[in-house]
Design a protein around this motif. Structure first.
Motif, PDB file in Angstrom:
ATOM      1  N   PRO A 191       0.845  -1.196   0.000  1.00  0.00           N
ATOM      2  CA  PRO A 191       0.000   0.000   0.000  1.00  0.00           C
ATOM      3  C   PRO A 191       0.878   1.242   0.000  1.00  0.00           C
ATOM      4  O   PRO A 191       1.963   1.248   0.590  1.00  0.00           O
ATOM      5  N   ARG A 192       0.432   2.272  -0.650  1.00  0.00           N
ATOM      6  CA  ARG A 192       1.260   3.470  -0.826  1.00  0.00           C
ATOM      7  C   ARG A 192       1.643   4.118   0.496  1.00  0.00           C
ATOM      8  O   ARG A 192       2.675   4.784   0.593  1.00  0.00           O
ATOM      9  N   TYR A 193       0.837   3.910   1.530  1.00  0.00           N
ATOM     10  CA  TYR A 193       1.093   4.568   2.806  1.00  0.00           C
ATOM     11  C   TYR A 193       2.077   3.801   3.693  1.00  0.00           C
ATOM     12  O   TYR A 193       2.409   4.248   4.782  1.00  0.00           O
ATOM     13  N   GLN A 194       2.544   2.644   3.258  1.00  0.00           N
ATOM     14  CA  GLN A 194       3.493   1.871   4.053  1.00  0.00           C
ATOM     15  C   GLN A 194       4.915   2.107   3.553  1.00  0.00           C
ATOM     16  O   GLN A 194       5.256   1.729   2.434  1.00  0.00           O
ATOM     17  N   GLU A 195       5.747   2.735   4.414  1.00  0.00           N
ATOM     18  CA  GLU A 195       7.105   3.091   4.015  1.00  0.00           C
ATOM     19  C   GLU A 195       8.140   2.635   5.030  1.00  0.00           C
ATOM     20  O   GLU A 195       9.247   3.159   5.059  1.00  0.00           O
ATOM     21  N   ASP A 196       7.793   1.662   5.879  1.00  0.00           N
ATOM     22  CA  ASP A 196       8.709   1.207   6.919  1.00  0.00           C
ATOM     23  C   ASP A 196       9.791   0.320   6.304  1.00  0.00           C
ATOM     24  O   ASP A 196       9.509  -0.796   5.858  1.00  0.00           O
ATOM     25  N   PRO A 197      11.055   0.777   6.259  1.00  0.00           N
ATOM     26  CA  PRO A 197      12.121  -0.016   5.623  1.00  0.00           C
ATOM     27  C   PRO A 197      12.469  -1.281   6.403  1.00  0.00           C
ATOM     28  O   PRO A 197      13.120  -2.181   5.862  1.00  0.00           O
ATOM     29  N   GLU A 198      12.050  -1.371   7.665  1.00  0.00           N
ATOM     30  CA  GLU A 198      12.347  -2.548   8.482  1.00  0.00           C
ATOM     31  C   GLU A 198      11.280  -3.627   8.346  1.00  0.00           C
ATOM     32  O   GLU A 198      11.503  -4.767   8.768  1.00  0.00           O
ATOM     33  N   ARG A 199      10.169  -3.291   7.791  1.00  0.00           N
ATOM     34  CA  ARG A 199       9.069  -4.254   7.724  1.00  0.00           C
ATOM     35  C   ARG A 199       9.359  -5.331   6.680  1.00  0.00           C
ATOM     36  O   ARG A 199       9.786  -5.033   5.559  1.00  0.00           O
ATOM     37  N   VAL A 200       9.109  -6.575   7.051  1.00  0.00           N
ATOM     38  CA  VAL A 200       9.264  -7.701   6.133  1.00  0.00           C
ATOM     39  C   VAL A 200       7.871  -8.094   5.630  1.00  0.00           C
ATOM     40  O   VAL A 200       6.988  -8.420   6.423  1.00  0.00           O
TER      41      VAL A 200
END
Length: 226
Positions: A191-200
């Protein structure tokens, strides 16, 4: 007046879940699909002349998005999920009638000993098992207006992600499936609103669970598991 619509076929794809399905048809031309007709519609005469066309319109049912009632506005994911647009100004699956329209490339028509005539297509944006309600040929002279505009979607970023993936991770996939997976990942399934670089993230594809992260427009595949 009540209208009865019949499912004439289902499409088989490598995407069993909504997450990862391209946002529109044609964005991942490498993705392959097979249209398998229901027994009542396995008449080869119904496909006579179809192979003369390069593309098809698929009218389908959003079977994974059925709900009671409807809303006049929706939150398009490509706008970050925080802006509302009229449902009829979007292709959201949450509609008064849960119908969808998809343009796919016709790769061929063949006959299966058990399934009768089947249609091979590419570039579909459909979940595996999506019910097909109708098939129509794409007509370039009528279906591609030269002065068409894309409304609020025109300024949206369409640059693909860079995908980093060790070839050894793809050993369990066929060549065409590998190409399809790379295309899906490059389109950024998040989704465009998800920008967490740590999220797998986990993406189901062709019987595999593909795990990846995204940072600075680079998607890194961590694992491809059974």
């Amino acid at each position: 007046m009540d209208i009865t619509m019949h499912t004439i076929a289902h499409i088989r794809t490598d995407l069993p879940e909504k997450f990862g399905v391209p946002r529109q048809s044609g964005l991942v031309p490498q993705l392959q699909g097979t249209i398998v007709f229901e027994p009542d519609y396995r008449n080869p005469d119904a496909l006579r002349g179809l192979e003369g066309f390069s593309h098809l319109w698929l009218i389908f049912r959003f079977h994974r998005a059925e709900r009671e009632g409807w809303s006049p506005t929706v939150r398009p994911p490509r706008l970050g999920g925080n802006r509302r647009m009229g449902v009829f100004a979007t292709r959201s699956p949450f509609r008064p009638n849960n119908l969808g329209l998809s343009c796919v490339k016709l790769e061929g028509v063949c006959r299966d000993e058990k399934l009768g005539p089947v249609i091979r297509v590419s570039g579909a944006d459909l979940v595996d098992g999506t019910p097909i309600l109708d098939i129509k040929p794409y007509l370039p002279y009528a279906d591609c207006p030269r002065d068409a505009t894309g409304g609020f979607t025109d300024p949206l970023e369409t640059e693909p992600l860079e995908v980093e993936c060790d070839e050894a991770l793809l050993a369990g996939l066929e060549a065409q499936q590998r190409a399809g997976l790379m295309g899906v990942l490059a389109c950024d399934p998040r989704p465009r609103y998800q920008e967490d670089p740590e999220r797998v993230y986990g993406l189901a594809f062709a019987g595999k669970n593909v795990k990846f992260t995204v940072q600075d427009r680079v998607l890194t595949v961590l694992a491809v598991e059974e």
